[in-house]
Scaffold this active site. Structure first.
Site, PDB file in Angstrom:
ATOM      1  N   GLY A  18      51.363  42.045  40.736  1.00  0.00           N
ATOM      2  CA  GLY A  18      50.382  41.044  41.148  1.00  0.00           C
ATOM      3  C   GLY A  18      48.978  41.473  40.780  1.00  0.00           C
ATOM      4  O   GLY A  18      48.771  42.281  39.863  1.00  0.00           O
ATOM      5  N   CYS A  19      48.011  40.972  41.499  1.00  0.00           N
ATOM      6  CA  CYS A  19      46.598  41.242  41.211  1.00  0.00           C
ATOM      7  C   CYS A  19      46.323  42.735  41.169  1.00  0.00           C
ATOM      8  O   CYS A  19      46.598  43.467  42.123  1.00  0.00           O
ATOM      9  CB  CYS A  19      45.726  40.586  42.275  1.00  0.00           C
ATOM     10  N   PHE A  20      45.763  43.199  40.067  1.00  0.00           N
ATOM     11  CA  PHE A  20      45.546  44.649  39.929  1.00  0.00           C
ATOM     12  C   PHE A  20      44.496  45.175  40.887  1.00  0.00           C
ATOM     13  O   PHE A  20      44.512  46.358  41.236  1.00  0.00           O
ATOM     14  CB  PHE A  20      45.254  45.066  38.486  1.00  0.00           C
ATOM     15  N   TRP A  21      43.586  44.333  41.358  1.00  0.00           N
ATOM     16  CA  TRP A  21      42.606  44.801  42.342  1.00  0.00           C
ATOM     17  C   TRP A  21      43.307  45.419  43.556  1.00  0.00           C
ATOM     18  O   TRP A  21      42.910  46.461  44.053  1.00  0.00           O
ATOM     19  CB  TRP A  21      41.743  43.655  42.844  1.00  0.00           C
ATOM     20  N   CYS A  22      44.338  44.732  44.010  1.00  0.00           N
ATOM     21  CA  CYS A  22      44.994  45.105  45.266  1.00  0.00           C
ATOM     22  C   CYS A  22      45.967  46.254  45.085  1.00  0.00           C
ATOM     23  O   CYS A  22      46.075  47.131  45.944  1.00  0.00           O
ATOM     24  CB  CYS A  22      45.697  43.886  45.849  1.00  0.00           C
TER      25      CYS A  22
END
Length: 216
Positions: free
Chosen positions: A38-42
């Site tokens: 999923g979102c790489f930020w998280c």
């Protein structure tokens, strides 16, 4: 510690996440694994907190270099996944231990080509292996999770050879730590960090086990 992990709304008893029966040897003091969930930020925020992890880079894997940029990847048509390159010291944390966190906290591996409301192949669950040994350990752990009945649905994580990893634009790096009050970070990354602290406090860097931890 709590007795369960909640992954994208899916609550799984913590006791049902076994330690990997197979792992890589603790050789050398530098190794890496590229993971997509999923979102790489998280995902970045989760792994940078783990003791033995020396650096985490957000980026793209699975596609060609000319389309390895955020605008193109967001179309879902480039073959890339948003991924993180996790650099770690094998004498402090093992490949298998990182896989356990990946499957139990970082994302929901039963969601096909999405994580929560983020939809598209760029949000797929994937392990990008560099060696046959990485592939074999990952395959064995997925079999182990499925045999244990950890999830009510099948694991859809793909195992893909890592041809190249492309770091994302600078503004994506360490995004959660630099933007802790951004609505998406508060809604998605912060709950992951809470679960990480609740369930793996003994594996975290000291600065992440206080009452108000930084996100990355």
């Amino acid at each position: 510690m709590t007795e369960s992990c909640s992954i994208a709304g899916l609550t799984v008893p913590r006791s049902r996440f076994p330690d990997p029966e197979r792992d890589l040897p603790a050789a050398g003091n530098e190794a890496r694994v590229v993971l997509a969930g999923g979102c790489f930020w998280c995902v970045e925020a989760v792994f940078i907190a783990i003791n033995g992890v020396t650096r985490v880079v957000s980026g793209y894997a699975g596609g060609r270099p000319e389309t390895a940029n955020y605008e193109a990847v967001c179309t879902g048509a480039t073959g890339h996944a948003e991924a993180v390159e996790v650099h770690y010291n094998p004498s402090e944390v093992s490949f298998g231990a990182l896989l356990k966190v990946f499957f139990s906290v970082a994302h929901d591996p039963t969601q096909l080509n999405r994580q929560g409301n983020d939809r598209g192949t760029q949000y797929r669950s994937a392990i990008f292996f560099e060696t046959d040994e990485q592939k074999q350990v990952a395959e064995a752990y997925i079999r182990q999770l499925e045999a244990a009945g950890v999830y009510p649905d099948p694991v859809v994580t793909t195992l893909e050879p890592l041809h190249a990893f492309y770091p994302a634009e600078e503004y994506h790096q360490n995004f959660a730590a630099r933007n802790p009050h951004q609505p998406y970070i508060m809604a998605v990354a912060a709950p992951k960090m809470e679960k990480l602290i609740d369930n793996y406090a003994d594996r975290l860097k000291p600065e992440y086990t206080n009452d108000d931890p930084d996100l990355a």
